[in-house]
Design a protein around this motif. Structure first.
Motif, PDB file in Angstrom:
ATOM      1  N   ASP A   1       0.838  -1.209   0.000  1.00 29.95           N
ATOM      2  CA  ASP A   1       0.000   0.000   0.000  1.00 29.95           C
ATOM      3  C   ASP A   1       0.869   1.254   0.000  1.00 29.95           C
ATOM      4  O   ASP A   1       0.557   2.238   0.676  1.00 29.95           O
ATOM      5  CB  ASP A   1      -0.948   0.027   1.217  1.00 29.95           C
TER       6      ASP A   1
ATOM      7  N   ASP B   1       0.004   1.378  -4.103  1.00 29.32           N
ATOM      8  CA  ASP B   1      -1.382   1.160  -3.708  1.00 29.32           C
ATOM      9  C   ASP B   1      -2.322   1.270  -4.902  1.00 29.32           C
ATOM     10  O   ASP B   1      -2.145   2.119  -5.776  1.00 29.32           O
ATOM     11  CB  ASP B   1      -1.783   2.178  -2.643  1.00 29.32           C
TER      12      ASP B   1
ATOM     13  N   GLU C   1      -0.505  -2.738  -7.911  1.00 28.00           N
ATOM     14  CA  GLU C   1      -1.640  -3.617  -7.602  1.00 28.00           C
ATOM     15  C   GLU C   1      -2.937  -3.009  -8.115  1.00 28.00           C
ATOM     16  O   GLU C   1      -3.020  -1.818  -8.367  1.00 28.00           O
ATOM     17  CB  GLU C   1      -1.711  -3.953  -6.114  1.00 28.00           C
TER      18      GLU C   1
HETATM   19 CA    CA Z   1      -4.812  -2.557   0.671  1.00 20.81          CA
END
Ligand code: CA
Ligand code: C2E
Ligand code: CA
Ligand code: CA
Length: 279
Positions: free
Chosen positions: A180, A202, A236
């Motif tokens: 993150d 993140d 991500e």
């Molecule tokens: Ca997360």
């Protein structure tokens, strides 16, 4: 008026009680879930953006509830944290993921490592490295095949203690990633003292790509920062081919997200490399 005031009070207190009650019930059924083996680990592939190959997997916990079906971690991790059960869950997931990785390796699968999330609670245990060493011994997995994901906010809660623990974990031979990244306001100086291998951008910054100028600028600078510090970088929440193309063009190393594959039970994994077209 007097009567209605009382009944309003009664209503609120009843609601509070039932909320607290629900939490308690959930906490106790979660304890049972762990004992009765209702927890499952799903695995989401992480892909090399330059060729679409699977390089590793992230282990993500789920609760297979006998009546409610598959419950996502967001619905029970907060309760597990509150009740202190998160450490037991993290230990279970760690051992399960190490066992699965060892099995994959024995089947000849070419994977760099398996990544496991470490809660801030577990990360605050000074003897975490001893726990991990024990799990690695029990499962027979070599340390270099395990990657720990620690959130930026957990690391920044107590940066001095974090540096010490990260150094000990690194000495054990496991890989370290900051999860993150971009949400926890690390200072550059602090980041330099954290001996990690990887940053995970993140997904909040990825969703706006490639059009959102701020997200693009932040993503670009995190990739540059990671590379300048000699770290690799994963994005991500990659959902579209346009996002993957942008990330590849900006030099991001790896991608993870529904656009490649959703988290799945080990037995359901599709071992074909990504056919998501980009670039
Ligand atoms: Ca997360
Ligand atoms: P995380 O570590 O940031 O994990 C990524 C989350 O994003 C996962 O949700 C994953 O399924 C989801 N995701 C992946 N690709 C996409 C995408 O393309 N779009 C969208 N919208 N979402 C995507 P999940 O599995 O529900 O987990 C949520 C969070 O729960 C994790 O966030 C992590 O903080 C926590 N968690 C999951 N498993 C564990 C565990 O074993 N231990 C601990 N301590 N926390 C865990
Ligand atoms: Ca993670
Ligand atoms: Ca994350």
């Amino acid at each position: 008026a007097k009567g209605s005031g009382r009944s309003t009070y009664a209503f609120y207190s009843q609601e509070l009680t039932s909320q607290a009650q629900q939490r308690l019930e959930l906490a106790s059924s979660l304890r049972q879930a762990l004992e009765q083996q209702q927890l499952r680990v799903h695995y989401q592939g992480i892909y090399d953006l330059s060729n679409g190959r699977i390089v590793s997997f992230e282990a993500l916990v789920r609760w297979l509830h006998p009546e409610q079906g598959l419950i996502p971690p967001a619905a029970f991790i907060p309760i597990a944290e509150e009740s202190g059960m998160i450490s037991a869950i993290d230990h279970w997931v760690l051992e399960e993921a190490c066992r699965q990785m060892q099995l994959w390796l024995s089947q000849g699968k070419v994977l760099r490592f398996v990544s496991v999330n470490i809660s801030s609670r577990l990360f605050s245990h000074a003897d975490l490295d001893q726990h991990i060493a024990r799990i690695l011994r029990r499962t027979g997995l070599e340390p270099r095949y395990l990657e720990l994901e620690i959130t930026e906010s957990a690391v920044m809660e107590d940066p001095d203690a974090a540096s010490v623990l990260l150094a000990r974990l690194r000495a054990l031979g496991v890989r370290l990633a900051i999860d993150d990244f971009g949400t926890g306001y690390s200072s550059l100086l602090r980041l330099k003292s954290m001996k990690v291998h990887k940053l995970k951008i993140d997904q909040g910054f990825i969703s706006g790509l490639p059009d959102d100028q701020e997200d693009a600028a932040i993503t670009r600078s995190v990739i540059g920062l990671a590379h300048n510090l000699g770290l690799c970088v994963v994005a991500e929440g990659v959902e579209t081919a346009e996002q993957a193309a942008f990330l590849l063009q900006e030099g991001c190393d790896f991608g993870q997200g529904y656009g490649f594959a959703r988290p799945q039970a080990a037995s359901d994994i599709d071992w074909c490399d990504s056919t998501m077209s980009y670039g």
